[in-house]
Motif scaffolding. Structure first.
Motif, short mmCIF file in Angstrom:
data_model
loop_
_atom_site.label_atom_id
_atom_site.label_comp_id
_atom_site.label_asym_id
_atom_site.label_seq_id
_atom_site.Cartn_x
_atom_site.Cartn_y
_atom_site.Cartn_z
N GLN A 246 0.77 -1.08 0.02
CA GLN A 246 0.08 -0.16 0.03
C GLN A 246 0.87 1.37 0.12
O GLN A 246 0.61 2.12 -0.69
CB GLN A 246 -0.69 0.06 1.28
CG GLN A 246 -1.88 1.05 1.20
CD GLN A 246 -2.96 0.98 2.21
OE1 GLN A 246 -3.36 -0.08 2.80
NE2 GLN A 246 -3.46 2.19 2.91
N LEU A 247 1.87 1.20 0.72
CA LEU A 247 2.77 2.32 0.82
C LEU A 247 3.67 2.55 -0.76
O LEU A 247 3.42 3.87 -0.91
CB LEU A 247 3.82 2.15 1.82
CG LEU A 247 3.65 2.53 3.10
CD1 LEU A 247 4.80 1.85 4.32
CD2 LEU A 247 3.33 3.67 3.74
N LEU A 248 3.74 1.47 -1.28
CA LEU A 248 4.37 1.59 -2.43
C LEU A 248 3.44 2.42 -3.37
O LEU A 248 3.84 3.04 -4.42
CB LEU A 248 4.74 0.47 -2.87
CG LEU A 248 5.89 0.26 -4.26
CD1 LEU A 248 7.24 0.71 -3.79
CD2 LEU A 248 5.97 -1.12 -4.64
N ALA A 251 3.34 5.83 -2.84
CA ALA A 251 4.31 6.62 -3.14
C ALA A 251 4.50 6.93 -4.68
O ALA A 251 4.74 7.99 -5.03
CB ALA A 251 5.58 5.81 -2.73
N ILE A 252 3.76 5.91 -5.48
CA ILE A 252 3.80 6.10 -6.84
C ILE A 252 2.71 7.03 -7.03
O ILE A 252 3.06 8.08 -8.06
CB ILE A 252 3.48 4.66 -7.50
CG1 ILE A 252 4.95 3.81 -7.34
CG2 ILE A 252 3.14 4.96 -9.03
CD1 ILE A 252 4.83 2.55 -7.79
N SER A 255 3.85 10.64 -6.73
CA SER A 255 5.13 11.03 -7.66
C SER A 255 5.02 11.63 -9.07
O SER A 255 5.79 11.78 -9.66
CB SER A 255 5.81 9.84 -7.48
OG SER A 255 5.34 8.88 -8.38
N LEU B 133 1.21 2.56 8.64
CA LEU B 133 0.98 3.20 7.40
C LEU B 133 0.68 4.68 7.57
O LEU B 133 0.79 5.40 6.85
CB LEU B 133 -0.30 2.43 6.95
CG LEU B 133 -0.31 1.18 6.38
CD1 LEU B 133 -1.67 0.75 5.96
CD2 LEU B 133 0.54 1.60 5.05
N VAL B 266 10.21 5.79 -11.26
CA VAL B 266 9.49 5.63 -10.22
C VAL B 266 10.64 5.54 -8.81
O VAL B 266 10.32 5.65 -7.63
CB VAL B 266 8.48 4.50 -9.91
CG1 VAL B 266 7.32 4.73 -10.65
CG2 VAL B 266 9.22 3.29 -10.14
N ALA B 269 10.10 7.65 -5.65
CA ALA B 269 8.90 6.84 -4.86
C ALA B 269 9.68 5.82 -3.87
O ALA B 269 9.27 5.65 -2.99
CB ALA B 269 7.89 6.60 -5.62
N PHE B 270 10.31 4.99 -4.77
CA PHE B 270 10.97 3.93 -4.20
C PHE B 270 11.91 4.08 -3.11
O PHE B 270 11.84 3.45 -1.94
CB PHE B 270 11.82 3.22 -5.37
CG PHE B 270 12.11 1.71 -5.10
CD1 PHE B 270 11.33 0.65 -5.01
CD2 PHE B 270 13.43 1.65 -4.86
CE1 PHE B 270 11.79 -0.50 -4.77
CE2 PHE B 270 13.86 0.25 -4.51
CZ PHE B 270 13.00 -0.82 -4.67
N LEU B 273 9.83 5.39 0.18
CA LEU B 273 9.43 4.20 0.85
C LEU B 273 10.53 3.59 1.57
O LEU B 273 10.50 3.11 2.83
CB LEU B 273 9.05 3.04 -0.26
CG LEU B 273 8.52 1.75 0.52
CD1 LEU B 273 7.32 2.07 1.33
CD2 LEU B 273 8.12 0.83 -0.60
N LYS B 276 11.27 5.56 4.83
CA LYS B 276 10.27 5.27 5.71
C LYS B 276 10.43 3.88 6.49
O LYS B 276 10.01 3.98 7.76
CB LYS B 276 8.78 5.18 4.93
CG LYS B 276 7.67 5.42 5.93
CD LYS B 276 6.44 5.52 5.34
CE LYS B 276 5.34 5.54 6.48
NZ LYS B 276 4.53 6.78 6.55
#
Lengths: 340, 340
Positions: A246-248, A251-252, A255, B133, B266, B269-270, B273, B276
């Motif tokens: 879900q976080l991924l 994040a996408i 972005s 989360l 991406v 974004a990666f 994460l 985090k």
């Protein structure tokens, strides 16, 4: 090979259970008996055009054990509950193995009362396959027995080794004791007392203590712990995998336009990962130690999970897991440090 | 505010510890005393041009406790070990708080012997912040006390609530007991005995049992469990997060040229994460229950983690966590069901 499926157990019963059974009899060479309320099951078979399949039958059971009921009391009282009747079909030799996605506590109680234990086993264990970086780790006990003694962990180790070898095809599986450090001197009272007992065993390949991080890494094939710890591990793993996905996604999403377009292209890779982490792919987890086949499914199992659990049930039966456990437990004799 | 940093503890000591301390004194308004072998620390300060920083000093300690040593015995024997000397600086009022990335067992022993316990606390707890989360969940005990009694879990709950409120800024934090089901009747003997004690408390917001999956979901702010379970949870979480990141990378690598190009887009974004999920961002975990400030860092801490641990140490001291624990433990009185 005939499987008794508890058609009334699980969040999506009976519909998804029936669907999974239909898929399984079409795909695998096995017979399935759907156990439960025939007034609910038969209309579903008709709706899905499966009423005429010769290897899929219905066995009526009028009662259902609900999630909130006390497992032991409910199993004793409700003699016509679907999970109790399915277990009886195995005990009486009409079926080879039970599958249930209902209350885990009720499943364990039905199996204990209905099938009894293998000689030398005091407590059964649920052996759950967990995906790791390179394959699968079997975690046991993942919730059948929450106050385990060292001798129960020893019995779990012997049983888990057999499951990994015969059903998962892992040669000479590496067995680890879940602990908080690698050294023999680390751990709580339970782990400290269990380690020397595991070292004495002759039928398993005990590699010593392992830590939480070794499970996803895949440096161990069978991880032994008590049912409380195992259940926490299992649910944390599920929750964490889904939280990271879900976080991924978020994040996408956050972005920007180009990255979002790019993410559409990596979607297949993303789906592959999701599949790898999906418990439904692995089917059910066997309850080891009872004198017969019993596969426990996730409460939120849908058709795919049920179908895969039927595949697991078939392998469990074909590979004669119960017989191998009986033999190795007899070979090891009584292993305990408790003077009994 | 003056922090005593064990410069010799951790996989990357003293180099990364010294680097982290240099960054911290430049960034935060605090003084740092590097405790350890001055023949090793002073050349590092010179190399990094930090020998003249007025708020960064060295306090010589000639011994080091190694990872393999028995914690209690080593702390008693090595009176000039860096972690022992750092603790003494706090006990004698020369510093406000200790930081160590060395052996956790030795850190707990040094803190227990050197600082003593807060009145009413029998066992200290390590309170580790875990990303979820929507924010942070505090897990305690994550490894100080591996055979906890129900009263120890009660003490952890009171302390964890204070830490979440004063240091993490969570108003009226939700406290959950880690268990294998939500119902009060679920669990092992320890959980069943702990639940009614937690219900009696007046200084915390006890929301009942929580399961492993609730930690990443973020439906609870403070999760209480014994140190064995907590340590397994912590290490599984770390291992699983890093395994999932690796699987994702591999999936992208194997997904063809276009997807690989897309994945470059991406990447930010990666990275977000990854950040985090990186424990180094969260700094250290306080050892709660000892009569003074003591922050324990991950053994593989690098400069960033040490710098962030110094920030945590500063907040811990500024917010007077030890005083608040003392007050609330006194308010609750003796909470136990063990007849002692």
């Amino acid at each position: 090979m005939r499987v008794a499926v508890d058609a009334m157990g699980g969040d999506f019963a009976p519909n998804e259970i029936v669907l999974g059974a239909i898929e399984a009899v079409k795909e695998f060479s096995c017979e399935v008996v759907l156990v439960g309320d025939e007034t609910k099951i038969k209309p579903l078979l008709e709706r899905y055009g499966a009423q005429a399949l010769s290897n899929l039958t219905v066995y009526h059971a009028s009662q259902v054990i609900e999630m909130h009921e006390h497992p032991g009391a409910a199993v004793r009282k409700k003699k016509d509950a679907s999970v109790v009747v399915a277990t009886r079909l195995v005990k009486e030799g009409n079926c080879d193995v039970v599958i249930s996605a209902g209350s885990t506590g009720a499943a364990v109680a039905a199996a204990m009362f209905g099938l009894g234990r293998i000689k030398g086993i005091e407590r059964p264990s649920i052996a759950t396959p967990i995906p790791n970086l390179s394959g699968t780790t079997v975690l046991l006990d993942s919730g059948a027995n929450v106050d385990s003694k060292p001798k129960h962990l020893v019995q779990s180790a012997i049983m888990g080794s057999i499951y990994a070898e015969y059903v998962l095809g892992i040669k000479n599986p590496r067995i680890g004791l879940l602990n908080i450090g690698e050294e023999e001197t680390k751990g709580n009272e339970q782990a400290l007392a269990t380690y020397p007992l595991l070292k004495q065993l002759t039928t398993i390949n005990f590699i010593g203590n392992v830590e939480g991080r070794d499970i996803p890494k895949g440096t161990v094939d069978v991880v032994v712990c008590d049912g409380f710890v195992g259940n926490v591990v299992l649910k944390l793993g599920e929750g964490l995998a889904s939280a990271i996905m879900q976080l991924l996604k978020e994040a996408i999403q956050n972005s920007g336009f180009i990255a979002k377009m790019a993410s559409l292209m990596v979607l297949p890779a993303f789906r592959g990962l999701k599949k790898k982490l999906d418990y439904a792919e692995y089917g059910g987890a066997p309850l080891l130690g009872v004198d017969g086949g019993f596969i426990i499914c996730h409460g939120s199992s849908k058709a795919k999970a049920i179908k895969n659990a039927i595949r697991v049930a078939k392998e469990f039966t074909d590979k004669r897991v119960v017989d191998h456990i009986r033999e190795n437990i007899a070979k090891e004799g009584v292993i305990t440090n408790e003077g009994d």
